[in-house]
Design a protein around this motif. Structure first.
Motif, PDB file in Angstrom:
ATOM      1  N   LEU A  51       0.832  -1.197   0.000  1.00 55.74           N
ATOM      2  CA  LEU A  51       0.000   0.000   0.000  1.00 55.74           C
ATOM      3  C   LEU A  51       0.868   1.249   0.000  1.00 55.74           C
ATOM      4  O   LEU A  51       1.951   1.269   0.600  1.00 55.74           O
ATOM      5  N   ALA A  89       0.336   5.712   0.296  1.00 51.16           N
ATOM      6  CA  ALA A  89      -0.511   6.878   0.521  1.00 51.16           C
ATOM      7  C   ALA A  89      -0.046   7.978  -0.427  1.00 51.16           C
ATOM      8  O   ALA A  89       1.137   8.336  -0.448  1.00 51.16           O
ATOM      9  N   VAL A 135      -5.241   6.009  -0.891  1.00 53.25           N
ATOM     10  CA  VAL A 135      -4.450   4.886  -0.378  1.00 53.25           C
ATOM     11  C   VAL A 135      -4.791   3.705  -1.270  1.00 53.25           C
ATOM     12  O   VAL A 135      -5.958   3.310  -1.368  1.00 53.25           O
ATOM     13  N   PHE A 137       2.675   2.778   2.940  1.00 56.41           N
ATOM     14  CA  PHE A 137       1.653   2.839   3.976  1.00 56.41           C
ATOM     15  C   PHE A 137       1.367   1.434   4.489  1.00 56.41           C
ATOM     16  O   PHE A 137       1.224   0.495   3.696  1.00 56.41           O
ATOM     17  N   LYS A 187      -1.365  -0.575   6.590  1.00 58.52           N
ATOM     18  CA  LYS A 187      -2.694  -0.577   7.209  1.00 58.52           C
ATOM     19  C   LYS A 187      -2.673  -1.498   8.423  1.00 58.52           C
ATOM     20  O   LYS A 187      -2.293  -2.656   8.311  1.00 58.52           O
TER      21      LYS A 187
END
Length: 101
Positions: free
Chosen positions: A3, A5, A63, A95, A97
């Motif tokens: 991921l 952002a 995202v 990123f 999560k």
């Protein structure tokens, strides 16, 4: 896949440019969603309201999943909001999560 952002900060008075590029921008976001890669996306209202009206927006956050940081940067830099001058600054970061699961 990981991921990333993507945060864009708008130029002052970006609303007109945003509106002009919005359909093309949303088409790319929808493609991420169709591919199952989108976690969230949306603008930052320029005022404390879900519908800021003529005050417009101060930026956007996306995202999503990409193959690499470089792939996320290329995607972000070729987004219509970036290429049409809506964004004054564009930041792309890995990123992780954590919540919700």
């Amino acid at each position: 896949m990981m991921l990333y952002a993507i945060s864009g900060e708008d130029i002052p008075g970006s609303l007109e440019k945003r509106l002009a590029a919005r359909a093309a921008h949303l088409k790319r976001i929808n493609t991420l969603q169709e591919e199952g890669r989108l976690i969230l996306a949306g603008p930052y209202p320029a005022i404390d309201s879900p519908d800021p009206g003529p005050a417009g927006f101060s930026g956007s956050l996306i995202v999503a999943e990409f193959e690499s940081l470089e792939a996320a940067r290329i995607w972000a830099e070729t987004d219509p909001y970036a290429t049409s001058g809506v964004y004054a600054k564009l930041t792309v970061k890995p990123f992780k999560k954590v919540l919700p699961p």
